[in-house]
Design an enzyme around this catalytic site. Structure first.
Site, mmCIF file in Angstrom:
data_model
loop_
_atom_site.group_PDB
_atom_site.id
_atom_site.type_symbol
_atom_site.label_atom_id
_atom_site.label_comp_id
_atom_site.label_asym_id
_atom_site.label_seq_id
_atom_site.Cartn_x
_atom_site.Cartn_y
_atom_site.Cartn_z
ATOM 1 N N CYS A 52 0.866 -1.171 0.000
ATOM 2 C CA CYS A 52 0.000 0.000 0.000
ATOM 3 C C CYS A 52 0.911 1.233 0.000
ATOM 4 O O CYS A 52 1.816 1.335 0.841
ATOM 5 C CB CYS A 52 -0.904 -0.001 1.231
ATOM 6 S SG CYS A 52 -1.848 1.526 1.417
ATOM 7 N N ASP A 59 -0.228 -5.893 0.336
ATOM 8 C CA ASP A 59 -1.479 -6.204 -0.335
ATOM 9 C C ASP A 59 -1.258 -7.483 -1.136
ATOM 10 O O ASP A 59 -0.180 -7.692 -1.694
ATOM 11 C CB ASP A 59 -1.890 -5.074 -1.290
ATOM 12 C CG ASP A 59 -2.362 -3.831 -0.560
ATOM 13 O OD1 ASP A 59 -3.072 -3.976 0.446
ATOM 14 O OD2 ASP A 59 -2.031 -2.726 -1.007
ATOM 15 N N VAL A 74 5.974 -14.285 -23.889
ATOM 16 C CA VAL A 74 6.762 -13.811 -22.760
ATOM 17 C C VAL A 74 7.520 -14.999 -22.186
ATOM 18 O O VAL A 74 6.986 -16.119 -22.097
ATOM 19 C CB VAL A 74 5.888 -13.110 -21.690
ATOM 20 C CG1 VAL A 74 4.944 -14.073 -20.991
ATOM 21 C CG2 VAL A 74 6.760 -12.385 -20.672
ATOM 22 N N GLU A 75 8.767 -14.789 -21.827
ATOM 23 C CA GLU A 75 9.556 -15.853 -21.189
ATOM 24 C C GLU A 75 9.124 -15.899 -19.725
ATOM 25 O O GLU A 75 9.123 -14.882 -19.040
ATOM 26 C CB GLU A 75 11.046 -15.538 -21.346
ATOM 27 C CG GLU A 75 11.959 -16.689 -20.960
ATOM 28 C CD GLU A 75 12.084 -16.842 -19.466
ATOM 29 O OE1 GLU A 75 11.854 -17.970 -18.977
ATOM 30 O OE2 GLU A 75 12.388 -15.848 -18.789
#
Length: 154
Positions: A52, A59, A74-75
């Site tokens: 936060c 959080d 994406v790797e």
């Protein structure tokens, strides 16, 4: 050689420290070997954390990322490290969720992407955040994200 598409990766297969923040994190991509085929890739991160920005308290969220790749994937190790870099990052739920989605869109230029950020309650209020780039390409099968509305998730 099939491994040529992996030759530019710098994190996979080696010890890599967790980046201190999302700006420092290096997201890597590889060429999509199924280019021209419309399919969905899903990543689920049930233990995503950030801070936060006002209180510094942690959080927690369950993120579900779905995308229809174009030329790039994406790797996954770089994605894991990128998501982990939010651990010490102070931002509201909305900013974290949308920032993850936009960073992936910038890197991958997918045909389509959506992210669901299912945040656990703080102060008695769960906040769920959703970002999507547009309509799902026709003919692509997309399962439900599978995260129920908040009733004591876990």
């Amino acid at each position: 050689m099939a491994n040529d598409i992996y030759s530019g990766l710098t994190q996979l297969g080696s010890a890599t420290r967790l980046p201190q923040n999302p700006e420092e994190a290096v997201l890597e991509r590889v060429e999509n070997p199924q280019k021209g085929t419309a399919y969905v890739v899903r990543f689920t991160a049930p233990e995503f954390t950030s801070l936060c920005p006002m209180t510094g308290q942690p959080d927690f969220a369950h993120l579900v990322i779905d995308y229809v790749p174009g030329d790039w994937l994406v790797e996954s190790k770089s994605l894991k490290l990128f998501l982990g870099s939010f651990r010490n990052h102070g931002a509201f739920h909305e900013d974290c969720t949308v920032s993850v989605g936009k960073r992936l869109v910038d890197l991958l230029q997918p045909q389509w992407l959506r992210i669901g950020g299912y945040w656990y309650p703080r102060g008695g209020i769960p906040i769920d955040v959703f970002y999507q780039t547009g309509p799902l390409p026709e003919g692509v099968w997309l399962p439900d994200q599978g995260v129920p509305p908040y009733r004591g998730r876990g």
